[in-house]
Write a protein that holds these residues in place. Structure first.
Motif, PDB file in Angstrom:
ATOM      1  N   VAL A 105      -0.055 -32.250 110.197  1.00 39.69           N
ATOM      2  CA  VAL A 105      -0.763 -30.987 109.977  1.00 39.69           C
ATOM      3  C   VAL A 105      -0.844 -30.177 111.271  1.00 39.69           C
ATOM      4  CG1 VAL A 105      -2.983 -29.966 109.330  1.00 39.69           C
ATOM      5  CG2 VAL A 105      -2.094 -31.933 108.070  1.00 39.69           C
ATOM      6  N   GLY A 106      -0.993 -30.875 112.415  1.00 41.21           N
ATOM      7  CA  GLY A 106      -1.188 -30.187 113.682  1.00 41.21           C
ATOM      8  C   GLY A 106      -0.101 -29.180 114.024  1.00 41.21           C
ATOM      9  N   PRO A 107       1.176 -29.585 114.049  1.00 42.15           N
ATOM     10  CA  PRO A 107       2.223 -28.623 114.389  1.00 42.15           C
ATOM     11  C   PRO A 107       2.298 -27.450 113.406  1.00 42.15           C
ATOM     12  CG  PRO A 107       3.041 -30.850 114.582  1.00 42.15           C
ATOM     13  CD  PRO A 107       1.698 -30.949 113.932  1.00 42.15           C
ATOM     14  N   LEU A 108       2.081 -27.735 112.114  1.00 39.06           N
ATOM     15  CA  LEU A 108       2.104 -26.650 111.133  1.00 39.06           C
ATOM     16  C   LEU A 108       0.969 -25.667 111.391  1.00 39.06           C
ATOM     17  CD1 LEU A 108       2.874 -28.739 107.921  1.00 39.06           C
ATOM     18  CD2 LEU A 108       4.458 -27.306 109.200  1.00 39.06           C
ATOM     19  N   LEU A 109      -0.218 -26.193 111.679  1.00 42.96           N
ATOM     20  CA  LEU A 109      -1.354 -25.326 111.992  1.00 42.96           C
ATOM     21  C   LEU A 109      -1.107 -24.564 113.282  1.00 42.96           C
ATOM     22  CD1 LEU A 109      -4.231 -24.363 111.394  1.00 42.96           C
ATOM     23  CD2 LEU A 109      -5.080 -26.393 112.605  1.00 42.96           C
ATOM     24  N   GLY A 110      -0.554 -25.266 114.296  1.00 43.71           N
ATOM     25  CA  GLY A 110      -0.253 -24.599 115.559  1.00 43.71           C
ATOM     26  C   GLY A 110       0.766 -23.491 115.386  1.00 43.71           C
ATOM     27  N   PHE A 127       9.018 -30.938 113.331  1.00 44.68           N
ATOM     28  CA  PHE A 127       8.087 -31.926 113.862  1.00 44.68           C
ATOM     29  C   PHE A 127       7.345 -32.623 112.726  1.00 44.68           C
ATOM     30  CE2 PHE A 127       4.423 -33.670 115.944  1.00 44.68           C
ATOM     31  CZ  PHE A 127       4.847 -33.952 117.235  1.00 44.68           C
ATOM     32  N   GLY A 128       6.970 -31.864 111.706  1.00 43.62           N
ATOM     33  CA  GLY A 128       6.288 -32.463 110.563  1.00 43.62           C
ATOM     34  C   GLY A 128       7.169 -33.456 109.828  1.00 43.62           C
ATOM     35  N   LEU A 129       8.468 -33.152 109.746  1.00 41.51           N
ATOM     36  CA  LEU A 129       9.397 -34.089 109.112  1.00 41.51           C
ATOM     37  C   LEU A 129       9.427 -35.405 109.878  1.00 41.51           C
ATOM     38  CD1 LEU A 129      11.722 -34.764 107.135  1.00 41.51           C
ATOM     39  CD2 LEU A 129      13.283 -33.711 108.803  1.00 41.51           C
ATOM     40  N   ASN A 130       9.507 -35.327 111.199  1.00 42.69           N
ATOM     41  CA  ASN A 130       9.528 -36.545 112.008  1.00 42.69           C
ATOM     42  C   ASN A 130       8.212 -37.309 111.912  1.00 42.69           C
ATOM     43  OD1 ASN A 130      12.129 -35.950 112.841  1.00 42.69           O
ATOM     44  ND2 ASN A 130      11.454 -34.890 114.684  1.00 42.69           N
ATOM     45  N   SER A 131       7.110 -36.583 111.833  1.00 45.31           N
ATOM     46  CA  SER A 131       5.810 -37.246 111.695  1.00 45.31           C
ATOM     47  C   SER A 131       5.715 -37.977 110.363  1.00 45.31           C
ATOM     48  CB  SER A 131       4.679 -36.215 111.806  1.00 45.31           C
ATOM     49  OG  SER A 131       4.689 -35.589 113.076  1.00 45.31           O
ATOM     50  N   ALA A 132       6.254 -37.357 109.309  1.00 45.24           N
ATOM     51  CA  ALA A 132       6.269 -38.019 108.007  1.00 45.24           C
ATOM     52  C   ALA A 132       7.122 -39.283 108.075  1.00 45.24           C
ATOM     53  CB  ALA A 132       6.805 -37.068 106.940  1.00 45.24           C
TER      54      ALA A 132
END
Length: 268
Positions: free
Chosen positions: A2-7, A108-113
């Motif tokens: 969520v962080g990178p998407l929010l950022g 980044f969200g893809l990698n976090s998932a």
């Protein structure tokens, strides 16, 4: 995730100073909640004595254990590769490949998932197969990702190759976490807090050393990221081979521990 998407969304209305102000507010809220709303959950009769003397004794005991040191060092080097990715991915994906802040946030969200799913699957794999085997798989996957970044640094590669390489690096790191945590903690249930603290400190210490090295050649080159991640994963494999392979007995005990107690987890 969520962080990178929010950022990425906040960059549309705030500059970098505003982002740090948002982080400061979030940090203050969390600190206040911990201070007033997070009680001690361990029963009084289950608590043990503390103090610097006890901590020093426990640390000496842990550092004298070859297998514990092997798990900590191997995991430290893997997280050095991960932190190199965290510090260098912005330069690579936005500076070299021109992704927008929103595009970078999605990558980044893809990698976090991938990190989250791979960590869960690795825990299940460790239970049904082998702790050391799962660690080896994680190192191999992370090594494949690091090698992809190194190749991209030596010869320009399409964005898809870099995205997949970063995904493999993050996923491989997640796969190494459950087995290395098990190997570090399985023999020390009575001082699991101290053992877990040393393991966590090593992750961030190794990562803090590796992260600045990514910027040595400037913000427009992938090669430093490829070199740092590759060297770190190779060093992790060497440490695991030298310090963990002879410990078949402990690996068996760790497997038994996983089967009976469940996979140890570490919240970061």
């Amino acid at each position: 995730m969520v962080g990178p998407l929010l950022g990425g969304a906040l960059t549309a209305v705030l500059d970098w100073r505003g982002l740090f102000l948002v982080l400061a507010v979030i940090g203050a809220v969390i600190l206040g909640w911990v201070a007033v709303g997070l009680p001690e959950t361990l029963p009084q009769d289950a608590r043990t004595g503390a103090g610097f003397a006890v901590i020093r004794r426990d640390i000496r005991l842990l550092l004298s254990d070859r297998r514990f040191v092997g798990a900590v060092v191997a995991q430290g080097f893997v997280y050095a590769a991960l932190f190199a990715y965290l510090s260098g991915a912005t330069y690579v994906l936005q500076g070299v490949y021109g992704l927008s802040p929103q595009g970078y946030a999605l990558a980044f969200g893809l990698n976090s998932a991938g990190f989250m799913v791979s960590g869960y699957l690795a825990g299940r794999l460790s239970e049904s197969w082998s702790v050391l085997g799962t660690l080896a798989v994680g190192l191999a996957v992370a090594g494949l990702g690091a090698a992809g970044l190194l190749v991209a640094g030596l010869a320009h590669m399409p964005l898809a190759v870099v995205i997949v390489s970063l995904f493999l690096l993050a996923a491989g790191t997640a796969v190494t976490s459950p087995p290395s945590t098990t190997l570090a903690l399985a023999d020390y249930p009575q001082i699991a807090g101290t053992a877990s603290s040393l393991l966590g400190a090593a992750r961030f210490a190794f990562g803090g050393i590796a992260a600045p090295l990514v910027g040595v050649a400037g913000a427009l080159s992938i090669l430093p990221l490829g070199l740092v991640t590759t060297i770190a994963v190779v060093a992790a494999a060497v440490a695991a081979t030298a310090l963990l392979l002879p410990s078949a007995g402990v690996a068996a005990r760790a497997d038994t521990h996983l089967a009976t107690e469940g996979t140890p987890t570490c919240v970061e």
